[in-house]
Design a protein around this motif. Structure first.
Motif, mmCIF file in Angstrom:
data_model
loop_
_atom_site.group_PDB
_atom_site.id
_atom_site.type_symbol
_atom_site.label_atom_id
_atom_site.label_comp_id
_atom_site.label_asym_id
_atom_site.label_seq_id
_atom_site.Cartn_x
_atom_site.Cartn_y
_atom_site.Cartn_z
ATOM 1 N N ALA A 1 -0.517 0.611 18.652
ATOM 2 C CA ALA A 1 -1.120 -0.234 18.238
ATOM 3 C C ALA A 1 -0.681 -0.558 16.815
ATOM 4 C CB ALA A 1 -2.595 -0.280 18.157
ATOM 5 N N LEU A 2 -0.401 -1.769 16.234
ATOM 6 C CA LEU A 2 -0.310 -1.925 14.651
ATOM 7 C C LEU A 2 -1.358 -2.560 14.293
ATOM 8 C CD1 LEU A 2 1.711 -2.110 12.591
ATOM 9 C CD2 LEU A 2 2.349 -4.277 13.292
ATOM 10 N N MET A 3 -1.746 -1.975 13.266
ATOM 11 C CA MET A 3 -2.966 -2.501 12.534
ATOM 12 C C MET A 3 -2.595 -3.212 11.276
ATOM 13 S SD MET A 3 -6.928 -0.489 12.149
ATOM 14 C CE MET A 3 -8.278 -1.561 11.637
ATOM 15 N N PHE A 4 -3.085 -4.353 10.792
ATOM 16 C CA PHE A 4 -2.745 -4.899 9.639
ATOM 17 C C PHE A 4 -4.318 -5.793 9.233
ATOM 18 C CE2 PHE A 4 -1.433 -8.796 7.295
ATOM 19 C CZ PHE A 4 -0.714 -8.199 6.442
ATOM 20 N N ASN A 5 -4.509 -5.497 7.872
ATOM 21 C CA ASN A 5 -5.631 -6.247 7.378
ATOM 22 C C ASN A 5 -6.845 -6.073 8.232
ATOM 23 O OD1 ASN A 5 -6.480 -7.451 5.111
ATOM 24 N ND2 ASN A 5 -4.893 -9.190 5.476
ATOM 25 N N GLY A 6 -7.250 -4.946 8.774
ATOM 26 C CA GLY A 6 -8.373 -4.670 9.432
ATOM 27 C C GLY A 6 -8.523 -5.208 11.142
ATOM 28 N N GLU A 7 -7.380 -5.787 11.434
ATOM 29 C CA GLU A 7 -7.164 -6.348 12.749
ATOM 30 C C GLU A 7 -5.890 -5.594 13.452
ATOM 31 O OE1 GLU A 7 -7.604 -10.610 13.021
ATOM 32 O OE2 GLU A 7 -7.336 -10.305 11.025
ATOM 33 N N ILE A 8 -6.250 -5.550 14.934
ATOM 34 C CA ILE A 8 -4.818 -4.997 15.802
ATOM 35 C C ILE A 8 -4.204 -6.062 15.799
ATOM 36 C CG2 ILE A 8 -4.619 -4.082 17.740
ATOM 37 C CD1 ILE A 8 -5.797 -1.875 16.488
ATOM 38 N N ILE A 9 -3.095 -5.975 15.375
ATOM 39 C CA ILE A 9 -2.082 -7.232 15.489
ATOM 40 C C ILE A 9 -1.235 -7.233 16.848
ATOM 41 C CG2 ILE A 9 -0.100 -8.271 14.366
ATOM 42 C CD1 ILE A 9 -2.693 -8.587 12.901
ATOM 43 N N ALA A 10 -0.726 -5.931 17.147
ATOM 44 C CA ALA A 10 0.028 -5.637 18.421
ATOM 45 C C ALA A 10 -0.500 -4.438 19.151
ATOM 46 C CB ALA A 10 1.364 -5.809 17.997
ATOM 47 N N GLU A 11 -0.439 -4.550 20.451
ATOM 48 C CA GLU A 11 -0.578 -3.368 21.141
ATOM 49 C C GLU A 11 0.285 -3.316 22.331
ATOM 50 O OE1 GLU A 11 -4.184 -3.492 23.562
ATOM 51 O OE2 GLU A 11 -4.934 -1.375 22.957
ATOM 52 N N ASN A 12 0.986 -2.140 22.566
ATOM 53 C CA ASN A 12 1.665 -2.247 23.730
ATOM 54 C C ASN A 12 2.140 -0.801 24.228
ATOM 55 O OD1 ASN A 12 3.588 -3.349 25.689
ATOM 56 N ND2 ASN A 12 4.482 -4.820 24.440
ATOM 57 N N THR A 13 2.633 -0.494 25.258
ATOM 58 C CA THR A 13 3.149 0.719 25.801
ATOM 59 C C THR A 13 4.430 1.113 24.540
ATOM 60 O OG1 THR A 13 4.871 -0.153 26.906
ATOM 61 C CG2 THR A 13 2.862 0.392 28.086
ATOM 62 N N VAL A 14 4.636 2.382 24.393
ATOM 63 C CA VAL A 14 5.128 2.809 23.188
ATOM 64 C C VAL A 14 6.701 2.232 23.125
ATOM 65 C CG1 VAL A 14 5.753 4.949 23.944
ATOM 66 C CG2 VAL A 14 5.622 4.787 21.775
ATOM 67 N N ARG A 15 7.135 2.112 24.099
ATOM 68 C CA ARG A 15 8.586 1.694 24.108
ATOM 69 C C ARG A 15 8.706 0.221 23.896
ATOM 70 N NH1 ARG A 15 12.656 4.507 25.295
ATOM 71 N NH2 ARG A 15 11.498 6.081 26.367
ATOM 72 N N GLN A 16 8.004 -0.458 24.459
ATOM 73 C CA GLN A 16 7.885 -1.835 24.326
ATOM 74 C C GLN A 16 7.456 -2.141 22.619
ATOM 75 O OE1 GLN A 16 8.850 -3.977 26.631
ATOM 76 N NE2 GLN A 16 9.063 -2.026 27.699
ATOM 77 N N PHE A 17 6.521 -1.624 22.602
ATOM 78 C CA PHE A 17 6.200 -1.612 20.993
ATOM 79 C C PHE A 17 7.163 -1.515 20.076
ATOM 80 C CE2 PHE A 17 4.358 0.021 17.027
ATOM 81 C CZ PHE A 17 3.203 -1.041 16.648
ATOM 82 N N PHE A 18 7.835 -0.348 19.845
ATOM 83 C CA PHE A 18 8.760 -0.128 19.011
ATOM 84 C C PHE A 18 10.302 -0.704 19.000
ATOM 85 C CE2 PHE A 18 6.201 3.854 18.295
ATOM 86 C CZ PHE A 18 6.189 3.639 16.999
ATOM 87 N N THR A 19 10.629 -1.222 20.502
ATOM 88 C CA THR A 19 11.687 -1.859 20.712
ATOM 89 C C THR A 19 11.615 -3.276 20.268
ATOM 90 O OG1 THR A 19 11.287 -2.041 22.986
ATOM 91 C CG2 THR A 19 12.780 -0.360 22.313
ATOM 92 N N GLY A 20 10.267 -3.620 20.228
ATOM 93 C CA GLY A 20 10.045 -5.018 19.916
ATOM 94 C C GLY A 20 10.120 -5.396 18.463
#
Lengths: 306, 558
Positions: B503-522
């Protein structure tokens, strides 16, 4: 180069406080000295009016409210209490519960109440413009190692405070902080947290000591740097202060500021030529206000060139 | 010009604890930028401190070190202070005073310079480093990265000819690290200051340095150029080759010439060498289902701030973490990652929203049960967990409180120390361990409470690549046992390697959440360095292990 010179000028609450700390310190010393040790009604009136005005300049409306609602009652009480307990003096006005109330002790009560409020207001201004780094600089001149110690303490106290919080949190998560278990366990855990802090502090102090040694700490002839420097305007203002102070001391020597309350009131009032000495005192007390006023005029002129 | 000449340098500690140095020979030219690496405890710090005798550890020293033709021990304290600067690991420990300006002036005050000189030199340095805006700030207002820059600047005001840095970036996040290394490059190139730096993470320093030294067991094993380090490490067949940046590793797996040192060069080389994969098996856009299973941690609309008057740190975060998965939270500095973790850990309570563990409200679980059999929390500074004089006593104390009888406590301790390879460390003081070893001991301690959920705050901070691999294996093993692991990290490689969901957190919010491969390749920037190198060719690859076989299959000429 602009950025570099600007870097040494800190934001100040007003024009007067941007002067060299020695000037500010001298100002307060003299005002407090003449207020506290002479209890002369005219001097007192002058110092009260000046510091009151200055505190309003510094703190705005808030100061007026505070001075009136908090300081006034205190002054009244101080002034009233004195004649109730002190019966010295020769002019008996009346008897209260078979105790004499004298004119002298009423007068003394009023001036000491006035002095009290003046000192309090003066200190509120003092606090605002003589910040910790300026005080550190002033006392560091006298004892150089003290200023470093002071600065190191200011560095380590918040650091230890933050660390103890972190340790407590870490211990909380293994159920061993000061909020768990029975009283004995809590006390034990609390002491343990302190002990962890001390171990941590000692361990880390080694690196701090290395960092100090690596930067030459312990060499002979250490100097004490400060961000304050003497500009031309500082010298001018200091000279003014010195000249006025000389006049005041002269007046003091000539007995122009005499005020005695017991057994009978004897006060040297400003008459004829001696009024000049009071004028000198008024000028001295109003220095911050004059400086600020002048600055305002200059800026207004710059803004609207005729 | 030869500036430092080391001949036959050996060093041994009075007790046998630390590794000494044996028979080191080195010649340092003026203006060299030397990177020193090796596993933790290989003698890097010991070596660097030998070059600054006032802070050198006590012990037996043989051989000679000459500084500009003079024996280094004959340099006076004053000469050493000005000529040789030293910056160490922990940014906080090196700061002595409370204000930035005072810290900058500290060294010059020690030398007895007058105010005018100090004023000029401090102004010069503050402008050189671009830190004049902080000048009046108390040091507590600076971030970790800014503090380390301050440390560097307050050494540089003394105008040293040589700068020694002992793992200066190990406590910093990636952005601060990059900034710091750029500063070093500026100092080296514009002021011609010789730099010797020891580092675990080579990615940032390798492209800017001029020589690389590899140390092992107190010996200087390699002394080579940055573009040749990959080949040389292969030649001596060291397991520390794993510590090299991906751009070097991927190159040396196939070629033996001068290797690329940054992503751009590695990409250009790879595109010339390997055929792109015609059809990616799964397109990055394709949304893969998140792993299912019973939810272990559920956050619903959680809000948090430290004080009523302060700003929100966590803003309406909702997430679900499934049992038996590794969940990584990534993001920049100060976005609220660690705070979110301590909310899950029950250290703080949200002012709005709920935290549930296995369907149960966290704050309805009794504290005694909460911290036994339920979850373990590894703080960012593992030192804060230790209470006793030795690792064994420390574990025993906790085990005694948790286990019903002595035998089961003993068995528990035996269990965890075997799992984390702690046996050789049990008799030592926790504070004497290296960063990685401390992390192990702390993990062992937390695992004693037999948690079902494990919370880790920056587990890879300050540890070397060998420990990192171990840690990743352990997390996978724990996952296999059905533990749920939530970790917060800056280390994208590590997250990509061991987590299931990111999950990517930005400014106190979870901006994106995905399975690890989808997350990083995206992601285009926020992804592993390796993915940045290969993304146009093998868009689905995240780790070195995946790329190598693919490259082998698709080599343009066999």
């Amino acid at each position: 180069m602009w950025a570099v010179t600007g870097m040494f000028q800190k934001n100040s609450p007003d024009a007067f406080s941007s002067y060299h700390p020695v000037i500010l310190f001298l100002y307060f010393c003299v005002v407090l000295f003449f207020t506290m040790f002479f209890l002369h009604p005219v001097l007192l009136a002058i110092s009260f009016c000046s510091v009151f005005l200055y505190s309003v300049q510094l703190n705005g409306r808030k100061a007026i409210r505070f001075n009136i609602f908090c300081m006034l009652p205190v002054t009244v009480i101080v002034s009233l209490i004195n004649p109730l307990f002190s019966h010295a003096g020769v002019t008996i006005l009346f008897y209260l519960n078979e105790n004499p109330v004298t004119l002298e002790s009423i007068a003394f009560g009023i001036v000491s109440g006035g002095a009290f409020i003046t000192v309090i207001i003066a200190f509120s201004c003092f606090n605002k413009i003589l910040t910790s780094d300026k005080l550190m600089y002033l006392f560091g001149r006298l004892i150089p190692v003290l200023s470093l110690m002071f600065s190191m303490t200011l560095r380590f106290v918040p650091r230890y405070k933050a660390q103890i919080k972190k340790i407590a949190n870490a211990q909380l998560c293994i159920g061993m902080d000061a909020s768990h278990g029975n009283l004995l366990q809590r006390v034990k855990n609390g002491i343990q947290i302190l002990s962890i802090l001390i171990t941590w502090a000692l361990e880390n102090a080694i690196e701090t000591a290395d960092s100090m040694k690596a930067r030459g700490f312990g060499l002979k002839g250490r100097t004490s740097f400060s961000v304050f420097s003497w500009k031309r305007r500082d010298k001018t203002l200091l000279a003014t202060e010195a000249a006025l102070l000389f006049a005041l001391l002269l007046g003091l020597g000539l007995g122009k500021f005499e005020s005695v309350y017991f057994p009978a009131i004897r006060i040297a009032w400003p008459e004829g030529k001696s009024a000049a000495f009071y004028l000198a005192y008024a000028l001295f007390c109003l220095l911050p206000i004059i400086v600020n006023r002048r600055e305002n005029i200059v800026w207004n002129k710059l803004k609207s060139p005729d | 010009m030869e500036q430092i000449k080391i001949t036959g340098l050996s060093f041994s500690y009075p007790n046998t604890n630390g590794t000494g140095l044996s028979d080191m020979n080195l010649s340092v030219q003026k203006g060299d930028f030397i990177l020193l690496f090796g596993r933790s405890g290989c003698g890097k710090s010991t070596f660097l401190k030998q070059l600054k005798p006032v802070i050198a550890p006590f012990g037996k020293r043989k051989g000679s070190i000459e500084f500009c033709g003079r024996d280094i021990t004959s340099l006076s304290h004053r000469e050493q202070s000005t000529a040789i600067g030293f910056v160490s690991q922990n940014p906080d420990n090196q700061i002595v005073t409370d204000k930035v300006w005072h810290e900058l002036a500290f060294g010059l005050e020690s030398l007895g310079c007058d105010s005018k000189t100090i004023r000029l030199r401090v102004a010069e340095m503050a402008s050189f480093f671009g830190i004049q805006d902080w000048f009046y700030k108390p040091v507590t207002e600076l971030s970790g990265g800014q503090r380390q820059i301050l440390n560097l600047a307050s050494v540089m005001v003394m105008q040293p000819q040589v700068l020694l840095l002992d793992e200066p970036t190990s406590q910093l996040d990636p952005i601060a690290t990059a900034n710091f290394v750029q500063m070093l490059r500026k100092i080296n190139e514009e002021l011609d200051v010789t730099i010797l730096i020891s580092e675990h993470h080579l990615e940032e320093v390798l492209p800017v340095c001029s020589r690389v030294l590899f140390m092992d067991g107190g010996r200087l094993v390699l002394d080579t150029k940055p573009r040749e380090i990959g080949r040389e490490m292969n030649r001596i067949n060291s397991d520390m080759a794993a510590a090299l940046p991906d751009c070097v590793k991927i190159f040396t797996a196939f070629c033996s010439g001068e290797s690329p040192v940054n992503v751009k060069e590695a990409k250009q080389w790879l595109e010339a060498t390997v055929r792109p994969q015609a059809e990616p098996e799964t397109k990055p856009e394709q949304k893969q289902p998140l792993p299912d299973g019973a939810p272990a941690v559920t956050l619903s609309d959680v809000w948090f701030r430290y004080d009523k008057k302060e700003r929100d740190i966590v803003k309406g975060v909702s997430l679900q973490i499934r049992q038996g998965t590794v969940y990584s939270i990534v993001g920049g500095n100060g976005v609220g990652k660690s705070t979110l973790l301590s909310l899950i850990g029950g250290v703080y309570a949200p002012y709005r929203g709920k935290v549930k563990l296995f369907g149960q409200d966290l704050f309805k679980i009794k504290p005694e049960e909460r911290y036994r059999d339920l979850f373990g929390y590894l703080p960012q500074e593992p030192q804060n967990l230790f209470r006793r004089k030795t690792v064994r006593l420390d574990l025993e104390e906790l085990a005694a409180r948790i286990s019903p009888d002595r035998e089961s406590a003993e068995a528990q301790i035996k269990n965890v120390s075997e799992f984390f390879h702690l046996e050789p460390l049990l008799a030592r003081h926790p504070f004497d361990l290296s960063g990685g070893e401390q992390q192990c001991a702390a993990m062992a301690k937390v695992m004693l409470t037999n948690p079902r959920i494990l919370l880790l705050d920056e587990p890879t901070k300050g540890i070397d690549s060998v420990f990192k691999q171990k840690l990743s294996q352990w997390l996978k093993a724990l996952k296999a046992q059905g533990k749920t692991i939530v970790l917060v990290s800056h280390d994208l490689d590590f997250c990509a390697d061991c987590s299931d969901v990111c999950a990517l957190m930005f400014n106190g919010e979870i901006i994106a959440e995905n399975t690890v491969r989808q997350f990083f390749t995206g992601n285009r920037f926020y992804t592993t360095p390796l993915n940045r190198i290969v993304r146009d060719i093998f868009p689905n690859c995240l780790t070195y292990e995946e790329v190598i076989p693919l490259c082998r299959e698709n080599l343009i000429r066999g």
